[in-house]
Design an enzyme around this catalytic site. Sequence first.
Site, PDB file in Angstrom:
ATOM      1  N   HIS A 488       0.828  -1.197   0.000  1.00  0.00           N
ATOM      2  CA  HIS A 488       0.000   0.000   0.000  1.00  0.00           C
ATOM      3  C   HIS A 488       0.864   1.248   0.000  1.00  0.00           C
ATOM      4  O   HIS A 488       0.505   2.266   0.593  1.00  0.00           O
ATOM      5  CB  HIS A 488      -0.953   0.014   1.208  1.00  0.00           C
TER       6      HIS A 488
HETATM    7  C1  LIG Z   1       0.512  -7.384  -4.802  1.00  0.00           C
HETATM    8  C2  LIG Z   1      -0.413  -6.286  -4.405  1.00  0.00           C
HETATM    9  C3  LIG Z   1      -1.558  -6.582  -3.660  1.00  0.00           C
HETATM   10  C4  LIG Z   1      -2.432  -5.559  -3.290  1.00  0.00           C
HETATM   11  N1  LIG Z   1      -3.625  -5.863  -2.700  1.00  0.00           N
HETATM   12  C5  LIG Z   1      -4.560  -4.903  -2.575  1.00  0.00           C
HETATM   13  C6  LIG Z   1      -5.892  -5.213  -2.183  1.00  0.00           C
HETATM   14  O1  LIG Z   1      -6.262  -6.365  -1.988  1.00  0.00           O
HETATM   15  N2  LIG Z   1      -6.787  -4.176  -2.074  1.00  0.00           N
HETATM   16  C7  LIG Z   1      -6.444  -2.883  -2.309  1.00  0.00           C
HETATM   17  O2  LIG Z   1      -7.276  -1.995  -2.163  1.00  0.00           O
HETATM   18  N3  LIG Z   1      -5.189  -2.567  -2.667  1.00  0.00           N
HETATM   19  C8  LIG Z   1      -4.258  -3.540  -2.843  1.00  0.00           C
HETATM   20  N4  LIG Z   1      -3.010  -3.218  -3.280  1.00  0.00           N
HETATM   21  C9  LIG Z   1      -2.678  -1.794  -3.449  1.00  0.00           C
HETATM   22  C10 LIG Z   1      -3.328  -1.155  -4.662  1.00  0.00           C
HETATM   23  O3  LIG Z   1      -3.461  -2.093  -5.709  1.00  0.00           O
HETATM   24  C11 LIG Z   1      -2.476   0.051  -5.087  1.00  0.00           C
HETATM   25  O4  LIG Z   1      -2.348   0.933  -4.002  1.00  0.00           O
HETATM   26  C12 LIG Z   1      -3.104   0.814  -6.239  1.00  0.00           C
HETATM   27  O5  LIG Z   1      -3.426  -0.078  -7.280  1.00  0.00           O
HETATM   28  C13 LIG Z   1      -2.179   1.908  -6.754  1.00  0.00           C
HETATM   29  O6  LIG Z   1      -2.857   2.631  -7.755  1.00  0.00           O
HETATM   30  P1  LIG Z   1      -2.159   3.820  -8.556  1.00  0.00           P
HETATM   31  O7  LIG Z   1      -3.174   4.313  -9.520  1.00  0.00           O
HETATM   32  O8  LIG Z   1      -1.551   4.788  -7.607  1.00  0.00           O
HETATM   33  O9  LIG Z   1      -0.948   3.121  -9.330  1.00  0.00           O
HETATM   34  P2  LIG Z   1      -0.947   1.852 -10.291  1.00  0.00           P
HETATM   35  O10 LIG Z   1      -2.245   1.145 -10.284  1.00  0.00           O
HETATM   36  O11 LIG Z   1       0.264   1.064  -9.963  1.00  0.00           O
HETATM   37  O12 LIG Z   1      -0.822   2.480 -11.744  1.00  0.00           O
HETATM   38  C14 LIG Z   1       0.332   3.041 -12.286  1.00  0.00           C
HETATM   39  C15 LIG Z   1       0.342   2.683 -13.756  1.00  0.00           C
HETATM   40  O13 LIG Z   1       1.267   3.521 -14.435  1.00  0.00           O
HETATM   41  C16 LIG Z   1       2.018   2.757 -15.340  1.00  0.00           C
HETATM   42  N5  LIG Z   1       3.272   3.477 -15.559  1.00  0.00           N
HETATM   43  C17 LIG Z   1       4.211   3.764 -14.628  1.00  0.00           C
HETATM   44  N6  LIG Z   1       5.218   4.445 -15.179  1.00  0.00           N
HETATM   45  C18 LIG Z   1       4.906   4.613 -16.493  1.00  0.00           C
HETATM   46  C19 LIG Z   1       5.569   5.241 -17.593  1.00  0.00           C
HETATM   47  N7  LIG Z   1       6.750   5.847 -17.438  1.00  0.00           N
HETATM   48  N8  LIG Z   1       4.972   5.206 -18.811  1.00  0.00           N
HETATM   49  C20 LIG Z   1       3.762   4.584 -18.986  1.00  0.00           C
HETATM   50  N9  LIG Z   1       3.094   3.976 -17.970  1.00  0.00           N
HETATM   51  C21 LIG Z   1       3.664   4.006 -16.739  1.00  0.00           C
HETATM   52  C22 LIG Z   1       2.156   1.412 -14.671  1.00  0.00           C
HETATM   53  O14 LIG Z   1       2.473   0.384 -15.577  1.00  0.00           O
HETATM   54  C23 LIG Z   1       0.787   1.251 -14.026  1.00  0.00           C
HETATM   55  O15 LIG Z   1      -0.143   0.636 -14.899  1.00  0.00           O
HETATM   56  C24 LIG Z   1      -2.117  -4.216  -3.646  1.00  0.00           C
HETATM   57  C25 LIG Z   1      -0.987  -3.927  -4.389  1.00  0.00           C
HETATM   58  C26 LIG Z   1      -0.139  -4.946  -4.796  1.00  0.00           C
HETATM   59  C27 LIG Z   1       1.067  -4.597  -5.622  1.00  0.00           C
END
Ligand SMILES: Cc1cc2nc3c(=O)[nH]c(=O)nc-3n(C[C@H](O)[C@H](O)[C@H](O)COP(=O)(O)OP(=O)(O)OC[C@H]3O[C@@H](n4cnc5c(N)ncnc54)[C@H](O)[C@@H]3O)c2cc1C
Length: 550
Positions: A488
């Site tokens: 997280h």
């Molecule tokens: C293994 C795991 C289990 C988890 N379990 C849970 C759960 O059960 N419930 C829950 O609520 N949360 C859970 N989480 C946490 C939750 O999934 C994350 O906090 C959340 O998805 C983050 O969202 P975000 O939009 O900030 O980033 P992300 O969803 O990580 O999105 C970032 C995106 O940007 C892309 N990206 C990055 N850099 C670039 C670039 N330079 N060019 C193009 N694209 C790029 C990446 O590929 C990615 O698709 C878990 C996380 C993980 C890793």
Amino acid sequence: MDLLRLAAAILVVLLSSSSVSHGARPLPQPGPIYMRFVVNATEMPSEDYYDYIVVGGGTTGCPLAATLAQSYRVLLLERGGVPYGRPNVMTQEGFLSTLTEVDTYDSPAQAFMSEDGVPNARGRILGGSSAINAGFYSRADPDFYLKSGVDWDLGLVNQSYEWVEKEIVFRPELRNWQSAVRDGLLEAGVDPFHGFTLDHRVGTKIGGSTFDGAGRRHSSADLLNNANAANIKVAVYANVERVLVASTAQLAGPRQAAIGVVYRDRNGRYHHAMVRPNGEVLLSAGAIGSPQLLLLSGIGPRPYLSSWGIPVAYHLPYVGQYLYDNPRNGISIVPPMPLDQSLIQVVGITKVGAYLEAASNVIPFSTPPRSVFIRTPSPPLYITVATLMEKISGPTSAGSLRLASTDVRVNPMVRFNYFSDPVDVEKCVNGTRKIGEILRTRSMRDFMFREWFGSTSFRFVGPPLPNDLSNYYQMAEFCRRTVSTIWHYHGGCVVGKVVDRSYRVIGIGSLRVVDGSTFAISPGTNPQATLMMLGRYLGLKMIRERMRYR
Ligand SMILES: Cc1cc2nc3c(=O)[nH]c(=O)nc-3n(C[C@H](O)[C@H](O)[C@H](O)COP(=O)(O)OP(=O)(O)OC[C@H]3O[C@@H](n4cnc5c(N)ncnc54)[C@H](O)[C@@H]3O)c2cc1C
Ligand SMILES: *[C@@H]1O[C@H](CO)[C@@H](O)[C@H](O)[C@H]1NC(C)=O
Ligand SMILES: *[C@@H]1O[C@H](CO)[C@@H](O)[C@H](O)[C@H]1NC(C)=O
Ligand SMILES: *[C@@H]1O[C@H](CO)[C@@H](O)[C@H](O)[C@H]1NC(C)=O
């Protein structure tokens, strides 16, 4: 290496071996037909114009892009591929396999090791980390809206959650381990029981899941179904390298503004995506990706950028600072009977700074052939490992991120400084004590082994809790020694330091950051619900604002 570290290492290896012989069920047919507007970046023009360019097709980026495309021309750029058609990504049983898949530029989970020595992972696929996570879905703690530094419109917040929930959130069916944990939590005083609810309430509850009844994953990528296909383009395998910043002629407001981005496809070819007048670049690359991209674009602390030879566009000292991760601690046992596979469904929300969860994983591993003379391989052996874990609220221990390379594909160096604040240690001690209390409840007796002399005991995989739960020193030592991540992690571009209350990057026009990097505190519960809501919410806000000023 002391014995406990050795045991932990064996556990890691044990879990990794699951990728070898994992037989995920055949893929249920991928639903969405929207793939028409999802294209390989190699097929994109070398220059094109859009109203909004969303960088990162993740948890927040997908609902944001889908929403803006109702009214404007939108480009969504994602470095990874699509989740549909990948059995490990698309099923609940594939969870561990995805995380332990060998890391190539094409694997959906990008592994990284923080400088704290804790293995971690980031999503690298359409849907982002919501396409590799454990699927637990719960709305933010009411405190989050008060403390996140943003003036929320709570009616619109609820509308935004509902938009997500009708599409991809399901009520899970509890099986043996999750039911026992529910009972154990209640026996240990984590009450009252709320049944199934998406709200964050002190006590024990069953939360939502983004896995449906057949165990098939849904993620924020599914939310693109709602986009107006005529207005949106989604380019996958598009690595964004930097945001283009130029001086503005405006007399009021920032002197510089984002005018587009540069991205590279898998053939190494560069593409320019540029914003139309009144358009914006929106970074949704996550807590590691968004600060990294700002730094690579010359937005960050001046002396630091200069040390890398990156031309400074704007001196913004806190980019990459205030980065947090919620530590995870807990125990795993091998029960005497097989268990149903489950990820997180039941949670215990305490008043003492800790949050409890459980999972049970079927871990197949191939045993060596029984005899060197018999060539047929022996069948894989299956064991179930049942886990009880806790994460702390907050946390307040802060870390930071630095570049490891100017190549955007290389993960930055990340340090979370787990437990550097004693308050976090105290919360962990409170949470691990609760785990100890649950283990002593009647509900857990079935999971113990009967020893030859008549007593019963748990078979731990990895370190057990200290025997004396009241010994603060030993419990604190357990927290530090066995720390791992619950994934997280958040912060790095926090509200008030890097972005303002409207998520606009301070000092640069036409540029916002919209994802978990903006959180200075975690939303109490697991973050994905709040992030999907945020993508929808900000998209609606932006459309409304623009209508008003036209
Ligand atoms: C293994 C795991 C289990 C988890 N379990 C849970 C759960 O059960 N419930 C829950 O609520 N949360 C859970 N989480 C946490 C939750 O999934 C994350 O906090 C959340 O998805 C983050 O969202 P975000 O939009 O900030 O980033 P992300 O969803 O990580 O999105 C970032 C995106 O940007 C892309 N990206 C990055 N850099 C670039 C670039 N330079 N060019 C193009 N694209 C790029 C990446 O590929 C990615 O698709 C878990 C996380 C993980 C890793
Ligand atoms: C995208 O294009 C690259 C380069 O042609 C190719 O290697 C890759 O396999 C393509 N990916 C998909 C999913 O089509
Ligand atoms: C939003 O929904 C929550 C339940 O999740 C409810 O308690 C709250 O009153 C709602 N707020 C508004 C403004 O509708
Ligand atoms: C830890 O638990 C005790 C009670 O058991 C409580 O008084 C204390 O406030 C808790 N600590 C934190 C940081 O919440």
